[in-house]
Design a protein around this motif. Structure first.
Motif, PDB file in Angstrom:
ATOM      1  N   UNK A  38      34.369  42.660  44.207  1.00  0.00           N
ATOM      2  CA  UNK A  38      34.257  41.511  45.109  1.00  0.00           C
ATOM      3  C   UNK A  38      35.592  40.789  45.255  1.00  0.00           C
ATOM      4  N   UNK A  39      36.294  40.619  44.127  1.00  0.00           N
ATOM      5  CA  UNK A  39      37.583  39.921  44.161  1.00  0.00           C
ATOM      6  C   UNK A  39      38.609  40.694  44.989  1.00  0.00           C
ATOM      7  N   UNK A  40      38.683  41.995  44.773  1.00  0.00           N
ATOM      8  CA  UNK A  40      39.655  42.794  45.515  1.00  0.00           C
ATOM      9  C   UNK A  40      39.287  42.896  46.993  1.00  0.00           C
ATOM     10  N   UNK A  41      38.019  42.846  47.316  1.00  0.00           N
ATOM     11  CA  UNK A  41      37.602  42.851  48.716  1.00  0.00           C
ATOM     12  C   UNK A  41      38.113  41.598  49.423  1.00  0.00           C
ATOM     13  N   UNK A  96      31.062  43.486  35.428  1.00  0.00           N
ATOM     14  CA  UNK A  96      32.474  43.150  35.625  1.00  0.00           C
ATOM     15  C   UNK A  96      33.084  44.013  36.734  1.00  0.00           C
ATOM     16  N   UNK A  97      32.646  45.251  36.841  1.00  0.00           N
ATOM     17  CA  UNK A  97      33.120  46.095  37.937  1.00  0.00           C
ATOM     18  C   UNK A  97      32.736  45.489  39.282  1.00  0.00           C
ATOM     19  N   UNK A 155      47.317  36.219  39.094  1.00  0.00           N
ATOM     20  CA  UNK A 155      47.379  35.064  38.193  1.00  0.00           C
ATOM     21  C   UNK A 155      45.989  34.541  37.897  1.00  0.00           C
ATOM     22  N   UNK A 156      45.124  34.538  38.900  1.00  0.00           N
ATOM     23  CA  UNK A 156      43.775  33.972  38.755  1.00  0.00           C
ATOM     24  C   UNK A 156      42.683  35.023  38.557  1.00  0.00           C
ATOM     25  N   UNK A 157      43.059  36.305  38.440  1.00  0.00           N
ATOM     26  CA  UNK A 157      42.053  37.368  38.415  1.00  0.00           C
ATOM     27  C   UNK A 157      41.078  37.224  37.252  1.00  0.00           C
ATOM     28  N   UNK A 158      41.570  37.001  36.056  1.00  0.00           N
ATOM     29  CA  UNK A 158      40.685  36.885  34.884  1.00  0.00           C
ATOM     30  C   UNK A 158      39.731  35.707  35.054  1.00  0.00           C
ATOM     31  N   UNK A 159      40.256  34.577  35.507  1.00  0.00           N
ATOM     32  CA  UNK A 159      39.424  33.385  35.694  1.00  0.00           C
ATOM     33  C   UNK A 159      38.356  33.607  36.760  1.00  0.00           C
ATOM     34  N   UNK A 160      38.737  34.286  37.839  1.00  0.00           N
ATOM     35  CA  UNK A 160      37.818  34.459  38.964  1.00  0.00           C
ATOM     36  C   UNK A 160      36.773  35.554  38.748  1.00  0.00           C
ATOM     37  N   UNK A 161      37.025  36.473  37.832  1.00  0.00           N
ATOM     38  CA  UNK A 161      36.087  37.584  37.607  1.00  0.00           C
ATOM     39  C   UNK A 161      35.392  37.523  36.253  1.00  0.00           C
TER      40      UNK A 161
END
Length: 357
Positions: A262-265, A256-257, A54-60
């Motif tokens: 970082x987000x997935x970690x 972006x990669x 839900x927050x992936x686009x905002x956080x990355x």
């Protein structure tokens, strides 16, 4: 001073560069089609996975919209998740690695039944094999590994009492990986391959006598309604993963990669913490303990496992699980067991596999 021809060439080159840069900037996919885990796995889905996407686009900072669907709500079977990701039907998928290993036995090396009987050891296994694992999925499936995490210790829900390992003889036991089936056979049982959603009825109707899953998953699936005995014998840790189609991955800039990595970690870390935290509470709740807090309370009987039984389990691993897996994997992927020995074997103290030269 530039000649007219030189100026024209300079402007054309600059314009071309600008167009390439501009194209790169907006080349991100309009929508990321995400295949999530089973909705019945409420802790993993509701507490971590769904909020994460839900927050992936905002956080990355990516421009892509996120279309998230748990696999059971779009009628996808666990064994098909990696194949659908490879085909491009989805951009990102949550994958049960044991299921995907039916298409590539090397993958099961991250969670061979009986090798890591607790979450701490499973983390050692994961860290040891991670790079080799990612190379394998990139080559075989055209996907990149984003996160690797355990669902938690996979224990047994049984209809009849299991007071010693010999009591598994003749029992029909739900398994979901090849090595788990080998382990069950080594204990004298008969493995039955079933999807998670099929197990409740199978236990109710006598198709299976026991089912292997995490304590929390069994609780969420109401397995204690159709079983009476809980055996905390962790035959594996049900490694899961989140993967992205490589063609989709390459549409993102290096920046972006990096943000996605970082987000997935962080999500991976949250899943490991969750695996540690929920297992104890789920077991307390399944067995009716006063310490039950967050799961549905039942009244199963706990059949504890002794150190001698764990040693007995390791004997089955050495005699049957590792040799059978190595033979199968080497026949498909030359050098498979050597790659495992140099990574997981080294980390977990396995110098060789019996019968494998």
């Amino acid at each position: 001073m530039m000649t007219f021809k030189a100026k024209s060439l300079f402007l054309a080159t600059a314009l071309a560069f600008t167009c390439v840069a501009s194209t790169t900037a907006w080349a991100e996919p309009d929508t990321l089609r995400v295949l999530g885990n089973f909705s019945g796995n409420k802790k993993q889905v509701d507490l971590v996975e769904r909020p994460f996407f839900t927050d992936l686009a905002k956080n990355t900072g990516i421009s892509s919209k996120i279309s998230y669907s748990p696999m059971d709500l779009v009628n996808v079977k666990a064994a098909d998740a990696m194949r659908l990701l490879k085909s491009g039907a989805f951009d990102i998928a949550s994958v049960q690695i044991g299921m995907a290993a039916r298409d590539d036995p090397f993958l099961e090396g991250i969670d061979l039944a009986g090798v890591a009987t607790n979450v701490a050891d499973q983390r050692k296994v994961m860290e040891a094999i991670r790079d080799e694992f990612d190379k394998e999925v990139q080559q075989r499936f055209n996907v990149k590994t984003l996160a690797l995490w355990p669902f938690g210790p996979q224990i047994l829900f049984c209809k009849d009492p299991i007071e010693k390992l010999e009591d598994f003889k003749g029992k029909k036991i739900r398994t979901f990986t090849t090595s788990m089936a080998t382990l069950v056979q080594g204990l004298g049982g008969s493995p039955v391959t079933l999807q998670y959603a099929e197990v409740y009825l199978a236990l109710q109707r006598g198709v299976a006598d026991c089912g292997v899953t995490a304590s929390s998953a069994g609780n969420g699936g109401k397995w204690p309604e159709v079983t009476k005995y809980l055996v905390p014998l962790a035959v594996s840790n049900s490694m899961q993963g989140h993967f992205i189609n490589l063609d989709t991955w390459k549409q993102f800039s290096a920046e972006k990669q990096q943000a996605l990595t970082k987000a997935f970690k962080k999500m991976e870390s949250d899943m490991w913490d969750l695996a540690v935290n929920v297992d104890k509470d789920a077991t307390n709740c399944n067995t009716g303990s006063a310490d039950c807090k967050e799961h549905t309370k039942y009244n199963m009987t706990l059949n504890p496992v002794t150190p001698a039984e764990l040693a007995q389990l390791k004997g089955v691993v050495n005699r049957q699980v590792l040799p059978q897996w190595a033979e199968n994997c080497n026949s498909v992927i030359p050098g498979c067991s050597d790659r495992w020995l140099s990574t997981v074997g080294k980390a977990m103290g396995y110098g060789r596999i019996s019968g494998v030269k």
